[in-house]
Write an enzyme that holds these catalytic residues in place. Structure first.
Site, PDB file in Angstrom:
ATOM      1  N   ALA A  68      -2.381   7.419  11.842  1.00 17.50           N
ATOM      2  CA  ALA A  68      -3.005   6.181  12.303  1.00 17.50           C
ATOM      3  C   ALA A  68      -2.216   5.028  11.690  1.00 17.50           C
ATOM      4  CB  ALA A  68      -4.452   6.150  11.842  1.00 17.50           C
ATOM      5  N   GLY A 111      -3.313  11.183  11.266  1.00 16.27           N
ATOM      6  CA  GLY A 111      -3.827  11.176  12.642  1.00 16.27           C
ATOM      7  C   GLY A 111      -2.825  11.771  13.631  1.00 16.27           C
ATOM      8  N   GLU A 114      -3.484  15.345  13.459  1.00 11.66           N
ATOM      9  CA  GLU A 114      -4.792  15.559  14.107  1.00 11.66           C
ATOM     10  C   GLU A 114      -4.677  15.491  15.629  1.00 11.66           C
ATOM     11  OE1 GLU A 114      -6.625  12.566  11.481  1.00 11.66           O
ATOM     12  OE2 GLU A 114      -8.218  14.043  11.221  1.00 11.66           O
ATOM     13  N   GLU A 134      -3.672  11.451   4.154  1.00 17.01           N
ATOM     14  CA  GLU A 134      -4.587  10.301   4.109  1.00 17.01           C
ATOM     15  C   GLU A 134      -5.109  10.012   2.705  1.00 17.01           C
ATOM     16  OE1 GLU A 134      -4.720  12.764   6.366  1.00 17.01           O
ATOM     17  OE2 GLU A 134      -5.355  12.019   8.323  1.00 17.01           O
TER      18      GLU A 134
HETATM   19  C1  HXC Z   1       1.928   2.023   9.991  1.00 21.21           C
HETATM   20  C2  HXC Z   1       3.930   3.091   9.671  1.00 21.21           C
HETATM   21  C3  HXC Z   1       3.274   4.320   9.483  1.00 21.21           C
HETATM   22  C4  HXC Z   1       1.851   4.336   9.579  1.00 21.21           C
HETATM   23  C5  HXC Z   1       5.395   4.623   9.290  1.00 21.21           C
HETATM   24  N1  HXC Z   1       5.229   3.327   9.545  1.00 21.21           N
HETATM   25  N2  HXC Z   1       4.220   5.267   9.244  1.00 21.21           N
HETATM   26  N3  HXC Z   1       3.253   1.948   9.932  1.00 21.21           N
HETATM   27  N4  HXC Z   1       1.221   3.171   9.834  1.00 21.21           N
HETATM   28  N5  HXC Z   1       1.144   5.455   9.464  1.00 21.21           N
HETATM   29  C6  HXC Z   1       6.242   2.285   9.672  1.00 21.21           C
HETATM   30  C7  HXC Z   1       6.735   1.831   8.309  1.00 21.21           C
HETATM   31  O1  HXC Z   1       5.858   0.875   7.756  1.00 21.21           O
HETATM   32  C8  HXC Z   1       8.075   1.246   8.657  1.00 21.21           C
HETATM   33  O2  HXC Z   1       7.883  -0.048   9.202  1.00 21.21           O
HETATM   34  C9  HXC Z   1       8.567   2.141   9.782  1.00 21.21           C
HETATM   35  O3  HXC Z   1       7.408   2.794  10.300  1.00 21.21           O
HETATM   36  C10 HXC Z   1       9.514   3.215   9.295  1.00 21.21           C
HETATM   37  O4  HXC Z   1       8.894   3.883   8.223  1.00 21.21           O
HETATM   38  P1  HXC Z   1       9.672   4.211   6.857  1.00 21.21           P
HETATM   39  O5  HXC Z   1       8.644   4.531   5.833  1.00 21.21           O
HETATM   40  O6  HXC Z   1      10.644   3.153   6.543  1.00 21.21           O
HETATM   41  O7  HXC Z   1      10.474   5.517   7.304  1.00 21.21           O
HETATM   42  P2  HXC Z   1      10.842   6.826   6.483  1.00 21.21           P
HETATM   43  O8  HXC Z   1      11.418   6.434   5.135  1.00 21.21           O
HETATM   44  O9  HXC Z   1      11.664   7.652   7.396  1.00 21.21           O
HETATM   45  O10 HXC Z   1       9.466   7.562   6.166  1.00 21.21           O
HETATM   46  C11 HXC Z   1       8.695   8.093   7.221  1.00 21.21           C
HETATM   47  C12 HXC Z   1       7.293   8.485   6.701  1.00 21.21           C
HETATM   48  C13 HXC Z   1       6.619   7.269   6.042  1.00 21.21           C
HETATM   49  C14 HXC Z   1       7.382   9.638   5.711  1.00 21.21           C
HETATM   50  C15 HXC Z   1       6.534   8.967   7.957  1.00 21.21           C
HETATM   51  O11 HXC Z   1       6.731   6.156   6.914  1.00 21.21           O
HETATM   52  C16 HXC Z   1       5.166   7.489   5.713  1.00 21.21           C
HETATM   53  O12 HXC Z   1       4.842   8.097   4.702  1.00 21.21           O
HETATM   54  N6  HXC Z   1       4.290   6.958   6.557  1.00 21.21           N
HETATM   55  C17 HXC Z   1       2.849   6.961   6.335  1.00 21.21           C
HETATM   56  C18 HXC Z   1       2.273   8.346   6.580  1.00 21.21           C
HETATM   57  C19 HXC Z   1       0.752   8.385   6.353  1.00 21.21           C
HETATM   58  O13 HXC Z   1       0.291   8.057   5.259  1.00 21.21           O
HETATM   59  N7  HXC Z   1       0.023   8.761   7.371  1.00 21.21           N
HETATM   60  C20 HXC Z   1      -1.439   8.791   7.348  1.00 21.21           C
HETATM   61  C21 HXC Z   1      -1.974   7.483   7.771  1.00 21.21           C
HETATM   62  S1  HXC Z   1      -3.739   7.442   7.627  1.00 21.21           S
HETATM   63  P3  HXC Z   1       8.847  -1.300   8.803  1.00 21.21           P
HETATM   64  O14 HXC Z   1       8.221  -2.454   9.532  1.00 21.21           O
HETATM   65  O15 HXC Z   1       8.797  -1.394   7.312  1.00 21.21           O
HETATM   66  O16 HXC Z   1      10.185  -0.911   9.337  1.00 21.21           O
HETATM   67  C22 HXC Z   1      -4.293   8.280   8.970  1.00 21.21           C
HETATM   68  C23 HXC Z   1      -5.793   8.267   9.103  1.00 21.21           C
HETATM   69  C24 HXC Z   1      -6.277   9.083  10.239  1.00 21.21           C
HETATM   70  O17 HXC Z   1      -3.589   8.829   9.748  1.00 21.21           O
HETATM   71  C25 HXC Z   1      -7.730   8.788  10.415  1.00 21.21           C
HETATM   72  C26 HXC Z   1      -8.233   9.221  11.774  1.00 21.21           C
HETATM   73  C27 HXC Z   1      -7.497   8.680  12.912  1.00 21.21           C
END
Ligand code: HXC
Length: 260
Positions: A68, A111, A114, A134
């Protein structure tokens, strides 16, 4: 095409097969509200389309979906979260009567994983990375991750993944049982499409009945689920495709299914 429509691209690569592409590459396909609303719309459309027999959903080389969108949630209150009713958006995917195959390259996190768990078959590339991280941002899975994983891989692996946020390989996810098949990264989409082609060549009523029973059976008692299975089988005996399938076998020819 508008930005909204662009978040999810819909293609029809071949007869009876639909291909859905998540399309926010700069944000690793993070699922913002726009994308989720558009995805629900696309799935409602596909569910109603009787010409579609199998759906493939994919992202790009780097990400299926990284979860998400955290920007969409950082300032969101509990009441706003409630009012979003995102369960309705996810349901559009899980309620699709046609089988849905996830073709996963790169990250399928939070997400994003999921979303894949809401589908029926998961084909992942060797380099795919899957997890429920998460907890690391102070929340937890909310689109079925705790329940679908627990019911698929059991309590102990689900606890490990959801409590540590550990990101695992496609091969490990396959060993645990929530990835259907691991293939070289470059072959993910073609493998998913050829699986879809095979499913689309099967009699569609049998395909839909199988999906319904496999998805809903585990929520019932074993006796109730076995009854559900028997009734679904009996219904198929009313179909033209049952007659055609069996006759074709006995006459040593290829069946021609009508979907009736
Ligand atoms: C918003 C995101 C994002 C996310 C990546 N980006 N994941 N933006 N929400 N979940 C954005 C980054 O901010 C960044 O934007 C760009 O994508 C590239 O990401 P990087 O981190 O620079 O890339 P990389 O180093 O290759 O790492 C990839 C990654 C990392 C490992 C996927 O981005 C990451 O850890 N993302 C978050 C993963 C996460 O925590 N997911 C769960 C979310 S909570 P900019 O603008 O800086 O270029 C969830 C709740 C579900 O899912 C609830 C029910 C629906």
């Amino acid at each position: 095409m508008s930005d909204y429509q662009d978040t999810v691209l819909l293609e029809r690569p071949e007869e009876h097969v639909a291909l859905v592409r998540l399309n926010r590459p700069k944000a690793r396909n993070a699922l913002n509200m726009q994308l989720r609303q558009r995805l629900a719309e696309v799935f409602q459309e596909l569910s109603a389309d009787t010409d579609v027999r199998c759906v493939v959903i994919t992202g790009n080389e780097e990400a299926f979906a990284a979860g998400a969108d955290i920007r969409d949630m950082v300032d969101t209150s509990a009441v706003e979260m409630y009012l979003r009713h995102t369960e309705r958006l996810w349901r559009a995917v899980s309620d699709c009567p046609h089988p849905v195959i996830s073709a996963v390259n790169g990250y399928a996190l939070g997400g994003g994983l999921e979303l894949a768990l809401n589908t029926d078959i998961i084909i992942a590339g060797e380099g795919a990375k899957l997890g429920q991280p998460e907890v690391r941002v102070g929340i937890m899975p909310g689109a079925g991750g705790t329940q679908r994983l627990a019911r698929t891989i059991g309590k102990y692996q689900t606890m490990r993944l959801t409590l540590t946020g550990e990101i695992i390989s496609a091969q490990e996810a396959f060993s645990m049982g929530f990835v259907s098949k691991v293939v070289p990264d470059a072959e993910v989409l073609e493998t998913a499409l050829s699986t879809a082609r095979t499913i689309a060549s099967m009699p569609p009523l049998a395909v839909e009945q199988i999906k319904e029973v496999v998805v809903h059976g585990p929520d019932a008692s074993l006796e109730g689920a076995l009854l559900m299975e028997r009734k679904a089988l009996q219904v198929l005996f009313a179909s033209d495709d049952k007659v055609e399938g069996m006759k074709a076998f006995l006459e040593k020819r290829k069946p021609s299914f009508s979907g009736r």
